[in-house]
Write a protein that holds these residues in place. Sequence first.
Motif, short mmCIF file in Angstrom:
data_model
loop_
_atom_site.label_atom_id
_atom_site.label_comp_id
_atom_site.label_asym_id
_atom_site.label_seq_id
_atom_site.Cartn_x
_atom_site.Cartn_y
_atom_site.Cartn_z
N ILE A 149 -5.21 7.34 0.17
CA ILE A 149 -5.22 6.17 -0.73
C ILE A 149 -4.62 4.95 -0.04
CG2 ILE A 149 -3.11 6.86 -1.92
CD1 ILE A 149 -4.54 5.66 -4.43
N ALA A 150 -3.69 5.17 0.89
CA ALA A 150 -3.09 4.03 1.59
C ALA A 150 -4.14 3.27 2.39
CB ALA A 150 -1.97 4.50 2.50
N SER A 151 -5.05 3.99 3.06
CA SER A 151 -6.04 3.29 3.87
C SER A 151 -7.12 2.65 3.00
CB SER A 151 -6.65 4.22 4.90
OG SER A 151 -6.99 5.44 4.33
N ILE A 152 -7.39 3.25 1.82
CA ILE A 152 -8.38 2.64 0.93
C ILE A 152 -7.82 1.34 0.33
CG2 ILE A 152 -9.65 2.95 -1.22
CD1 ILE A 152 -9.90 5.90 -0.49
N VAL A 153 -6.55 1.38 -0.05
CA VAL A 153 -5.93 0.18 -0.60
C VAL A 153 -5.78 -0.88 0.49
CG1 VAL A 153 -3.81 -0.74 -1.61
CG2 VAL A 153 -4.73 1.39 -2.44
N LYS A 154 -5.53 -0.44 1.72
CA LYS A 154 -5.36 -1.36 2.84
C LYS A 154 -6.62 -2.17 3.10
CE LYS A 154 -4.43 -1.19 7.76
NZ LYS A 154 -4.30 -0.30 8.90
N SER A 155 -7.79 -1.61 2.76
CA SER A 155 -9.04 -2.35 2.96
C SER A 155 -9.07 -3.63 2.13
CB SER A 155 -10.22 -1.47 2.57
OG SER A 155 -10.29 -1.36 1.17
N GLY A 156 -8.25 -3.70 1.08
CA GLY A 156 -8.17 -4.91 0.29
C GLY A 156 -9.27 -5.03 -0.74
N LEU A 157 -10.16 -4.05 -0.85
CA LEU A 157 -11.28 -4.15 -1.77
C LEU A 157 -11.20 -3.10 -2.87
CD1 LEU A 157 -14.03 -4.76 0.89
CD2 LEU A 157 -12.99 -6.43 -0.61
N TYR A 158 -10.02 -2.52 -3.05
CA TYR A 158 -9.85 -1.54 -4.12
C TYR A 158 -8.66 -1.98 -4.95
CZ TYR A 158 -8.92 2.95 -6.35
OH TYR A 158 -8.70 3.95 -7.26
N HIS A 159 -8.91 -2.18 -6.24
CA HIS A 159 -7.84 -2.69 -7.10
C HIS A 159 -7.09 -1.53 -7.71
CE1 HIS A 159 -9.10 -6.74 -6.57
NE2 HIS A 159 -10.35 -6.35 -6.75
N PHE A 160 -5.82 -1.50 -7.46
CA PHE A 160 -5.03 -0.32 -7.78
C PHE A 160 -3.65 -0.74 -8.24
CE2 PHE A 160 -2.31 3.16 -6.03
CZ PHE A 160 -2.66 4.06 -7.00
N LYS A 218 0.83 2.01 -1.97
CA LYS A 218 0.08 0.78 -2.20
C LYS A 218 0.52 -0.29 -1.22
CE LYS A 218 -1.19 -2.70 -5.42
NZ LYS A 218 -0.94 -3.38 -6.67
N ASN A 219 1.80 -0.40 -0.99
CA ASN A 219 2.28 -1.41 -0.05
C ASN A 219 3.38 -0.82 0.82
OD1 ASN A 219 2.91 -3.70 1.31
ND2 ASN A 219 3.10 -4.99 -0.50
N PRO A 220 3.00 -0.02 1.84
CA PRO A 220 4.02 0.65 2.65
C PRO A 220 4.92 -0.33 3.39
CG PRO A 220 1.86 1.58 3.05
CD PRO A 220 1.65 0.33 2.26
N GLU A 276 2.31 2.10 12.27
CA GLU A 276 1.42 0.94 12.45
C GLU A 276 0.14 1.09 11.62
OE1 GLU A 276 1.11 0.71 16.63
OE2 GLU A 276 2.80 -0.68 16.80
N ARG A 277 -0.24 2.33 11.36
CA ARG A 277 -1.42 2.56 10.54
C ARG A 277 -1.25 2.00 9.14
NH1 ARG A 277 -3.22 8.75 10.31
NH2 ARG A 277 -3.13 8.96 12.57
N PHE A 278 0.01 1.99 8.65
CA PHE A 278 0.24 1.57 7.27
C PHE A 278 0.43 0.08 7.13
CE2 PHE A 278 1.88 5.97 7.37
CZ PHE A 278 0.90 6.50 6.57
N LEU A 279 0.59 -0.63 8.26
CA LEU A 279 0.81 -2.08 8.16
C LEU A 279 -0.50 -2.74 7.76
CD1 LEU A 279 3.08 -2.61 11.24
CD2 LEU A 279 3.69 -2.04 8.91
N PRO A 280 -0.45 -3.77 6.90
CA PRO A 280 -1.69 -4.35 6.40
C PRO A 280 -2.50 -5.05 7.50
CG PRO A 280 0.21 -5.56 5.63
CD PRO A 280 0.74 -4.36 6.29
N LEU A 281 -3.80 -5.16 7.25
CA LEU A 281 -4.67 -5.88 8.18
C LEU A 281 -4.31 -7.36 8.13
CD1 LEU A 281 -8.02 -4.28 7.02
CD2 LEU A 281 -6.87 -3.77 9.14
#
Lengths: 193, 294
Positions: free
Chosen positions: B116-127, B186-188, A77-82
Motif C-alpha cells: 500500500i505504501a508504493s500505491i499511495v506513493k504513486s499519488g493517484l490513490y486517495h487514501f 501513507k506518509n513514511p 529510500e523506497r518509502f521517500l515520496p517521488l
Amino acid sequence: MATVWRSQYAFARFFVGKTVRILNNASDLGARLKPESISIPLSRKYSNYAASPFVSKIQEQYEFEIVKNPPEWGYVERFLPLETVPQIKPKESYPSGWIAPKEEAKNLPYYIARNKNHQIPIYLEIGYRGQRKITKIKRIEGDIWLMNDLIKKYLKNKCNRYVETRVHEMGKFIDVKGDYVNILIDWAHAQGF
Amino acid sequence: MGSRQITEKSLAMLRSLPRISLANLRDNPGSRKNNKRGRGQYGGDKHGAGNKGSNQRQNYMRLGYETGNNPFYLRMPHESYYKGHHHRREYPPISLLQLQKLIDTDRVDIDKPIDIASIVKSGLYHFFPDQKHFGVNLTDEGADIFAAKINIEVQWASEQVIAAIEKNGGVITTAYYDPHSLLLLKNPKKFFETGQAIPRRMIPPPDAIEYYTSAEMRGYLADPEKISEDRLRLAQKYGYELPVLENDSNYSMLCERKDPRQIFYGLEPGWVVNLKDKCILKPKDEELLRFYAS
C-alpha cells in the motif's frame, strides 16, 4: 464526602519499577524510573515546595546501536515520496491503452500538449445537475481556429449531427457541447498528440 | 475572426475611459451592508422577523417536528439494513486496469514488491486511514488486459483478481494493517522525521481473522503449503497454466513477504530511522528486543 488521596507521589507510585515508555506517544522521552530514584519522606509540609524531592538516577535512554550507512537504507529510500512525476520509459507495449505522443505531430499547425501526468487533456465537464455536458480540450497550441474547424467536421461525419463548439484563444481551449470525450481522445491519438 | 475585434475594441475603450484614481475609486454597489438595526418609533419595526409565532420569537421548532402530528420521519417502520455502516471497515477500490496504468506510466516499480505504501506513493490513490479506510481493495476491472508480473500485497481481493495476477506468474497476498500502521504507510517520510521507533503491526480483529487466515484469499496468516495447493486449484478452475515460481529469474523478489508484525519492507519494528544523518538506530536493550519480538 469522598476521601481524596492528596499525595504528590500519586503518579510516581505507578511508575516505580515499570517501563515508562509509551510507544510512539512518548511524552517522557523514554525515561525510566527506578525504585531507588524516588525518596518519600515521612512527614511533609504542604505549604511550600522547598522540601519537594528531586527525581534522580534516571536512565536517560535505552541502548541503541547506531548503524551508519546501513545495508537497509535502500528500503528507506523506497518509502521517500517521488519528487516529480516520473518520465515514462519507452516500452514495447502498454497494456493499459496509454499511447506515447509521436514526434511527427509537432509538424502540424496545431498541437495538444500532454498534461503533467502524460495524459491527453480532454475532460468532461458536467454542470446544471447533469443537464449540461461539455467536452473541454485544453492546452491547445498553434492555430486553434483551424483545429476547431477540423474537429467540427470530424464530429459531424462521425456522429451525423452538427456539434456546437466554443473557442477560447487566450485560454487555449475549445469547449465542445456534448459528451465526445472518447471520440476526441481517439482523434487526438490518431493525430499523434 | 471575433477575438481580434474584441482586442481592438477593448483597447479603444481603455483609451477613452478615465484613469482609475483615488478620486473615482469606490466599492461595488451592494458590497457593503449596514449591520446596524434601527431602533425607536419609526426605525424599529419587525427587523425582518415577521409578526407572531416562532418566527417573531425566533424559538424555532426542532427539525422534523410537525406541531403534534406523528412526524414524517417516524411514520414508516425502520429497517436498519445499514446499521453500524459508519463503524465498518472500508477498503477504497483500485482496479487492475488502474494498477496496469500506474505500471505503464512508471508510477509503481514492479521490480520491487508492491504494497500500500508504493500505491499511495504513486499519488493517484486517495487514501485516508482516519476515515476508516483499511487499505486497498483490488477489483477485477481490466483483469483481461492485466499483463504485469508482480508481487503485490493488498488488503482485500476477489478470486478473479487473484487468478489474473497468478496467471501472469505473479504473487498476491492479503494482509491486515491497523489504522495506526496505515497512517505510517501513507506518509513514511513524515513518520521517519518524527524520530519515533517503528511500532509493531497489530493482529487483525476477530471478524477479520477468518479472511486473513484463509488460503483461498491468500491471507498473510495462512499456511504456505495450503496456499501453493490453492494456487494450483485456482489455475485448474480458471483454465490457465500456472507458471513455476522457482524457475523465475525474479524468484527472490517474488518470495519477499513481510513478517506479520512488520509494517515496512526491510525495516524491523523497534528501529529508528534518521533521515538527516542517514543512519538507523537498532535497539540493543533486552527489554525492547523482547517487546518487539513477534
